[in-house]
Design a protein around this motif. Structure first.
Motif, PDB file in Angstrom:
ATOM      1  N   LYS A   6     -28.810 -16.064   7.439  1.00  0.00           N
ATOM      2  CA  LYS A   6     -29.857 -15.051   7.489  1.00  0.00           C
ATOM      3  C   LYS A   6     -29.209 -13.674   7.652  1.00  0.00           C
ATOM      4  O   LYS A   6     -28.420 -13.444   8.569  1.00  0.00           O
ATOM      5  CB  LYS A   6     -30.811 -15.332   8.650  1.00  0.00           C
ATOM      6  CG  LYS A   6     -31.987 -14.356   8.712  1.00  0.00           C
ATOM      7  CD  LYS A   6     -32.919 -14.684   9.860  1.00  0.00           C
ATOM      8  CE  LYS A   6     -34.082 -13.698   9.902  1.00  0.00           C
ATOM      9  NZ  LYS A   6     -35.004 -13.980  11.036  1.00  0.00           N
ATOM     10  N   ALA A  26     -28.319 -12.554  -0.147  1.00  0.00           N
ATOM     11  CA  ALA A  26     -29.560 -12.139  -0.812  1.00  0.00           C
ATOM     12  C   ALA A  26     -30.334 -13.331  -1.344  1.00  0.00           C
ATOM     13  O   ALA A  26     -31.510 -13.204  -1.712  1.00  0.00           O
ATOM     14  CB  ALA A  26     -29.249 -11.175  -1.958  1.00  0.00           C
ATOM     15  N   GLN A  27     -29.684 -14.507  -1.394  1.00  0.00           N
ATOM     16  CA  GLN A  27     -30.352 -15.728  -1.866  1.00  0.00           C
ATOM     17  C   GLN A  27     -29.645 -16.934  -1.266  1.00  0.00           C
ATOM     18  O   GLN A  27     -28.411 -16.992  -1.219  1.00  0.00           O
ATOM     19  CB  GLN A  27     -30.322 -15.821  -3.393  1.00  0.00           C
ATOM     20  CG  GLN A  27     -31.029 -17.040  -3.967  1.00  0.00           C
ATOM     21  CD  GLN A  27     -30.821 -17.182  -5.482  1.00  0.00           C
ATOM     22  OE1 GLN A  27     -29.750 -16.824  -5.986  1.00  0.00           O
ATOM     23  NE2 GLN A  27     -31.820 -17.678  -6.184  1.00  0.00           N
ATOM     24  N   TYR A  42     -39.006 -18.695   4.897  1.00  0.00           N
ATOM     25  CA  TYR A  42     -39.254 -17.678   3.866  1.00  0.00           C
ATOM     26  C   TYR A  42     -40.561 -16.946   4.131  1.00  0.00           C
ATOM     27  O   TYR A  42     -40.630 -15.708   4.094  1.00  0.00           O
ATOM     28  CB  TYR A  42     -39.275 -18.340   2.490  1.00  0.00           C
ATOM     29  CG  TYR A  42     -39.830 -17.462   1.392  1.00  0.00           C
ATOM     30  CD1 TYR A  42     -39.142 -16.341   0.953  1.00  0.00           C
ATOM     31  CD2 TYR A  42     -41.065 -17.751   0.798  1.00  0.00           C
ATOM     32  CE1 TYR A  42     -39.656 -15.518  -0.053  1.00  0.00           C
ATOM     33  CE2 TYR A  42     -41.583 -16.942  -0.198  1.00  0.00           C
ATOM     34  CZ  TYR A  42     -40.877 -15.834  -0.621  1.00  0.00           C
ATOM     35  OH  TYR A  42     -41.400 -15.027  -1.606  1.00  0.00           O
ATOM     36  N   GLY A  59     -38.926 -14.052   5.719  1.00  0.00           N
ATOM     37  CA  GLY A  59     -38.324 -13.544   4.494  1.00  0.00           C
ATOM     38  C   GLY A  59     -36.980 -14.163   4.155  1.00  0.00           C
ATOM     39  O   GLY A  59     -36.214 -13.588   3.365  1.00  0.00           O
ATOM     40  N   PRO A  78     -34.425 -15.808   2.140  1.00  0.00           N
ATOM     41  CA  PRO A  78     -34.526 -15.796   0.670  1.00  0.00           C
ATOM     42  C   PRO A  78     -34.157 -17.118   0.004  1.00  0.00           C
ATOM     43  O   PRO A  78     -33.158 -17.233  -0.703  1.00  0.00           O
ATOM     44  CB  PRO A  78     -33.544 -14.696   0.283  1.00  0.00           C
ATOM     45  CG  PRO A  78     -32.477 -14.770   1.340  1.00  0.00           C
ATOM     46  CD  PRO A  78     -33.194 -15.141   2.618  1.00  0.00           C
ATOM     47  N   THR A 117     -34.282 -20.474  -2.425  1.00  0.00           N
ATOM     48  CA  THR A 117     -34.656 -21.089  -3.698  1.00  0.00           C
ATOM     49  C   THR A 117     -34.374 -22.584  -3.546  1.00  0.00           C
ATOM     50  O   THR A 117     -33.305 -22.974  -3.074  1.00  0.00           O
ATOM     51  CB  THR A 117     -33.833 -20.531  -4.868  1.00  0.00           C
ATOM     52  OG1 THR A 117     -34.112 -19.142  -5.025  1.00  0.00           O
ATOM     53  CG2 THR A 117     -34.159 -21.270  -6.173  1.00  0.00           C
ATOM     54  N   ILE A 126     -33.822 -12.889  -9.205  1.00  0.00           N
ATOM     55  CA  ILE A 126     -34.845 -12.414  -8.273  1.00  0.00           C
ATOM     56  C   ILE A 126     -36.162 -13.170  -8.423  1.00  0.00           C
ATOM     57  O   ILE A 126     -36.934 -13.322  -7.468  1.00  0.00           O
ATOM     58  CB  ILE A 126     -35.063 -10.886  -8.460  1.00  0.00           C
ATOM     59  CG1 ILE A 126     -35.889 -10.324  -7.295  1.00  0.00           C
ATOM     60  CG2 ILE A 126     -35.708 -10.581  -9.813  1.00  0.00           C
ATOM     61  CD1 ILE A 126     -35.963  -8.814  -7.281  1.00  0.00           C
ATOM     62  N   ILE A 161     -36.620 -16.483  -6.057  1.00  0.00           N
ATOM     63  CA  ILE A 161     -36.762 -16.438  -4.602  1.00  0.00           C
ATOM     64  C   ILE A 161     -38.145 -16.957  -4.202  1.00  0.00           C
ATOM     65  O   ILE A 161     -39.167 -16.549  -4.750  1.00  0.00           O
ATOM     66  CB  ILE A 161     -36.570 -15.005  -4.068  1.00  0.00           C
ATOM     67  CG1 ILE A 161     -35.212 -14.450  -4.509  1.00  0.00           C
ATOM     68  CG2 ILE A 161     -36.706 -14.989  -2.550  1.00  0.00           C
ATOM     69  CD1 ILE A 161     -34.031 -15.208  -3.980  1.00  0.00           C
TER      70      ILE A 161
END
Length: 339
Positions: free
Chosen positions: A87, A91-92, A139, A143, A145, A147, A212, A215
């Motif tokens: 965390k 970014a992902q 998420y 938040g 991120p 997938t 992006i 996400i």
């Protein structure tokens, strides 16, 4: 693109690592260093056990990544660890779940990402579902991120996909076919199955990395090819040079005879699966699985039979197969016939 793969040298992840390097990305692999021969040239390796959270934190320091993908998360506790570790550091974050998490038995023959997640037969799948819930909650609330990627039966040149094997992998089944011994095929062999070559899977996966639009999304990545289990074993037979002698035994019977076969069969392989890949193709327009299994089976056979470390015998499984097949065929021969 700066990427960190936890694992990175396994059945699925080796081709992903190679593709990342080929794309010119800055790739770091974090693992225990047990499979260094599969590390692509140009990748950096950090040798550490990811379960040692303090050591990983110290090793990474203030380093930031565009994407982190963990291929060896199997419990909610491991997922919680990754949330703490990454965390604010990436970014992902990509979690590798499993298509076995989809509803068993299916209420609709075609699987999409909105198919319910429910598998009462396999603890492995239930853990993956619990991890998905945990990560999606992180998420939505914080938040994080994430997938989620759900592979189905993905294979590489090191191991052949088969319907039933013992604790030491699929080589024993390949050898039984090659030497003319009978093999056990669960059910009638007519259920549909999807196998995906890891090189094809890597195209879809790498297309999600840094994407992006991925996400907060869950997506499966599979081939569009559908084969019966009989066809799969016939392809293997052609690859090893002998037609398979298949003995079909009901999956629910086999599930009572092996330690984890209820999950692997009733919770997975004995169900016909047809995947709708619309979502991955929308997110990654270049994704298209091109390796047919009849081609892939030849590649696996060539690799396995030229690499001694892949040729792992399984005498316990062999003896079990011989005894079960003998008793089953004797029982069938003694059943009364209706005149």
């Amino acid at each position: 693109m700066k990427a960190l793969l936890i694992g990175g040298t396994g059945t699925i992840s080796t081709e992903i690592s190679k593709r990342c390097v080929a794309l010119g990305w800055d790739l770091t692999l974090l693992n225990r260093g047990n499979s260094t021969e599969f590390v692509p040239e140009g990748a950096r390796v950090l040798q550490v056990d990811v379960n040692d959270e303090a050591a990983v934190n110290q090793l990474l320091g203030d380093e930031q990544f565009d994407v982190v993908a963990d291929f060896i998360v199997f419990t909610p506790e491991q997922a919680q660890r990754d949330i703490r570790l990454f965390k604010g550091r990436t970014a992902q974050y990509i979690f590798i779940s499993s298509a076995s998490a989809y509803q068993k038995p299916l209420s609709s023959p075609v699987i999409t990402e909105s198919t319910p997640l429910y598998n009462p037969y396999w603890g492995y799948s239930r853990n993956k579902i619990a991890i998905e819930d945990l990560l999606m909650d992180a998420y939505r609330k914080d938040g994080f991120p994430v997938t989620i990627v759900r592979p189905s039966h993905t294979y590489c040149e090191r191991s052949m996909p088969v319907g039933l094997h013992g604790n030491k992998g699929s080589f024993a089944v390949m050898e039984r076919i090659r030497t003319g011994k009978k093999i056990i095929v669960p059910g009638d062999g007519l259920t549909l199955w999807t196998v995906t070559h890891s090189s094809d899977f890597a195209v879809g996966f790498c297309g999600l990395m840094g994407n992006i639009h991925a996400i907060g999304e869950a997506v499966h990545i599979t081939s569009d090819e559908r084969l019966t289990w009989n066809q799969i074993h016939e392809c293997i037979g052609r690859a090893v040079g002998r037609a398979p002698q298949m003995v079909h035994i009901a999956s629910d019977v086999l599930a009572k005879l092996g330690p984890d076969w209820e999950g692997a069969l009733i919770g997975d392989k004995s169900n016909s699966v047809q995947f709708d890949n619309t979502k991955i193709k929308r997110l990654v327009p270049e994704f298209c699985a091109t390796v047919r299994f009849d081609q892939g089976a030849y590649d696996v056979a060539e690799y396995v039979y030229t690499h001694a470390e892949c040729q792992v015998p399984d005498p316990e499984f062999d003896a079990w197969c011989d005894e079960v097949i003998e008793r089953y065929e004797k029982m069938i021969s003694e059943l009364p016939k209706l005149s």
